[in-house]
Design a protein around this motif. Structure first.
Motif, mmCIF file in Angstrom:
data_model
loop_
_atom_site.group_PDB
_atom_site.id
_atom_site.type_symbol
_atom_site.label_atom_id
_atom_site.label_comp_id
_atom_site.label_asym_id
_atom_site.label_seq_id
_atom_site.Cartn_x
_atom_site.Cartn_y
_atom_site.Cartn_z
ATOM 1 N N TYR A 145 0.907 -1.149 0.083
ATOM 2 C CA TYR A 145 0.128 0.011 0.051
ATOM 3 C C TYR A 145 0.848 1.319 -0.043
ATOM 4 O O TYR A 145 0.429 2.103 -0.419
ATOM 5 N N LEU A 146 2.038 1.214 0.536
ATOM 6 C CA LEU A 146 3.053 2.413 0.471
ATOM 7 C C LEU A 146 3.670 2.639 -0.707
ATOM 8 O O LEU A 146 4.023 3.668 -1.194
ATOM 9 N N GLY A 203 3.633 0.909 19.486
ATOM 10 C CA GLY A 203 3.429 1.513 18.335
ATOM 11 C C GLY A 203 2.698 0.783 17.228
ATOM 12 O O GLY A 203 2.671 -0.446 17.194
ATOM 13 N N ALA A 204 1.945 1.508 16.540
ATOM 14 C CA ALA A 204 0.832 0.707 15.400
ATOM 15 C C ALA A 204 0.863 1.534 14.412
ATOM 16 O O ALA A 204 0.478 2.730 14.584
ATOM 17 N N TYR A 205 0.596 1.015 13.029
ATOM 18 C CA TYR A 205 0.139 1.457 11.991
ATOM 19 C C TYR A 205 -1.083 0.891 11.548
ATOM 20 O O TYR A 205 -1.533 -0.465 11.631
ATOM 21 N N MET A 212 0.605 10.595 14.232
ATOM 22 C CA MET A 212 1.036 11.199 12.992
ATOM 23 C C MET A 212 0.150 10.438 11.750
ATOM 24 O O MET A 212 -0.335 9.574 11.975
ATOM 25 N N VAL A 213 -0.271 11.340 10.771
ATOM 26 C CA VAL A 213 -1.240 10.939 9.843
ATOM 27 C C VAL A 213 -0.567 11.113 8.678
ATOM 28 O O VAL A 213 -0.401 12.473 8.131
ATOM 29 N N TRP A 214 -0.330 10.354 7.615
ATOM 30 C CA TRP A 214 -0.004 10.644 6.114
ATOM 31 C C TRP A 214 -1.179 10.523 5.236
ATOM 32 O O TRP A 214 -1.634 9.423 5.644
ATOM 33 N N PHE A 231 -5.911 7.595 0.475
ATOM 34 C CA PHE A 231 -6.009 6.818 1.840
ATOM 35 C C PHE A 231 -5.150 7.469 3.069
ATOM 36 O O PHE A 231 -4.200 8.259 2.472
ATOM 37 N N ASP A 232 -5.267 7.198 4.121
ATOM 38 C CA ASP A 232 -4.489 7.874 5.093
ATOM 39 C C ASP A 232 -3.634 6.426 5.847
ATOM 40 O O ASP A 232 -4.244 5.457 6.174
ATOM 41 N N LEU A 233 -2.437 6.999 6.306
ATOM 42 C CA LEU A 233 -1.523 5.944 7.068
ATOM 43 C C LEU A 233 -1.637 6.716 8.455
ATOM 44 O O LEU A 233 -1.034 7.934 8.475
ATOM 45 N N ILE A 234 -1.814 5.924 9.303
ATOM 46 C CA ILE A 234 -1.815 6.444 10.705
ATOM 47 C C ILE A 234 -0.962 5.827 11.837
ATOM 48 O O ILE A 234 -1.312 4.444 11.724
ATOM 49 N N TYR A 235 -0.244 6.591 12.521
ATOM 50 C CA TYR A 235 0.718 5.893 13.402
ATOM 51 C C TYR A 235 0.158 6.433 14.682
ATOM 52 O O TYR A 235 -0.022 7.382 15.188
#
Length: 294
Positions: free
Chosen positions: A17-18, A78-80, A103-105, A115-119
């Motif tokens: 996905y990244l 920590g989790a993504y 943190m949100v990408w 979409f968003d990647l959220i840490y």
């Protein structure tokens, strides 16, 4: 603390996905985790494309089109997770969704859309860094070889252990000797190789510097246990999940870890699993079938 199999499982879930996604925006919802976020991190990331997702030891490495690399350590909690595309569940379920999103990408992928990647990180023991040259970074520069790589074998390990009086358990946890091993898997590999965790590391090396047979067995056990753990999606004790929200299953294959007082599983052995503390960590072993160097 996630070990190599857990971090590798997360990497494999994130990569599809990244890789190839463009970073459209970055939001940092606090100034720090274990350490402060790098200065101007959000500015440096926006507009970049992710060119790959790697792993070194227990670190995730997200490569960018700028040539820089985002280093991520998950710490204890920590989790993504992905939102609006990709897996909806967090990579570790210790957190409550939305409660500790730091943190949100915002990403746009040619195949998966926006979409968003959220840490998130409940206890904030993880950290993020931005590297210009990973090889020169202090987190990575002194690490030993990956235990599943061609650079790791019995002659290499013999050369690093020769003359060492520290227990083999302590030596295997030294990231300068082998990268990525942690307490759980060291207990498992020593049990499989039938080596006591208290054996002086140097006792596994012959006088001429060659590995003794138990050390050969140990290297084979390291490779086998890690490969099996990765195939099982890592180990879920309290909070780990893979990138698709699934729990790891290797804990169901533990032969020694956290089995104090239970019968040894080695065929023909009538021993009982014991526990001692070494350098503040629990070591589980069978005092009957695990032996000193021979």
């Amino acid at each position: 603390m996630p070990e190599l199999p857990e971090v590798e499982t997360v990497r494999r879930g994130l990569a599809p996905y990244l890789t190839g996604a463009r970073i459209a925006a970055v939001a940092l919802n606090r100034a720090d985790l274990r350490f402060a976020f790098p200065a101007d991190l959000a500015t440096a990331l926006v507009g970049e494309t992710v060119t790959g997702v790697g792993r070194r030891a227990k670190y995730l490495l997200i490569a960018l089109s700028s040539g820089e690399t985002v280093l991520s350590h998950l710490g204890m909690t920590g989790a993504y997770r992905f939102a609006f595309g990709g897996p909806a569940e967090p990579t570790r379920h210790h957190r409550v969704p939305g409660g500790h999103d730091h943190m949100v990408w915002s990403l746009v992928h040619p195949d998966h859309g926006a979409f968003d990647l959220i840490y998130s990180d409940t206890r904030r023991f993880g950290f993020i860094d931005l590297l210009s040259d990973p090889a020169e970074n202090p987190y990575l520069a002194g690490l030993g070889p990956e235990p599943l790589s061609n650079a790791f074998d019995a002659p290499y390990l013999a050369a690093r252990l020769a003359g060492r009086k520290a227990p083999i358990k302590t030596a295997l946890l030294d990231q300068r000797i082998i990268a990525g091993l942690g307490n759980i898997y060291v207990c498992e590999v020593l049990y499989r190789a039938h080596i006591l965790p208290t054996v002086p590391a140097g006792d596994l090396v012959a006088g001429d510097g060659r590995p003794k047979p138990p050390l050969e067995d140990l290297v084979a056990a390291i490779r086998a246990v890690l490969a099996e753990a990765i195939a099982a999606g890592g180990s879920t004790l309290r909070d780990f999940r893979a990138a698709d929200g699934e729990r790891g299953y290797f804990q169901h294959s533990f032969t020694v870890y956290d089995r104090e007082g239970e019968p040894c599983l080695t065929p023909g052995c009538r021993g009982t699993i014991a526990r001692i503390v070494q350098s503040g960590r629990s070591s589980f072993f069978c005092p009957v079938c695990q032996k000193s160097a021979e």
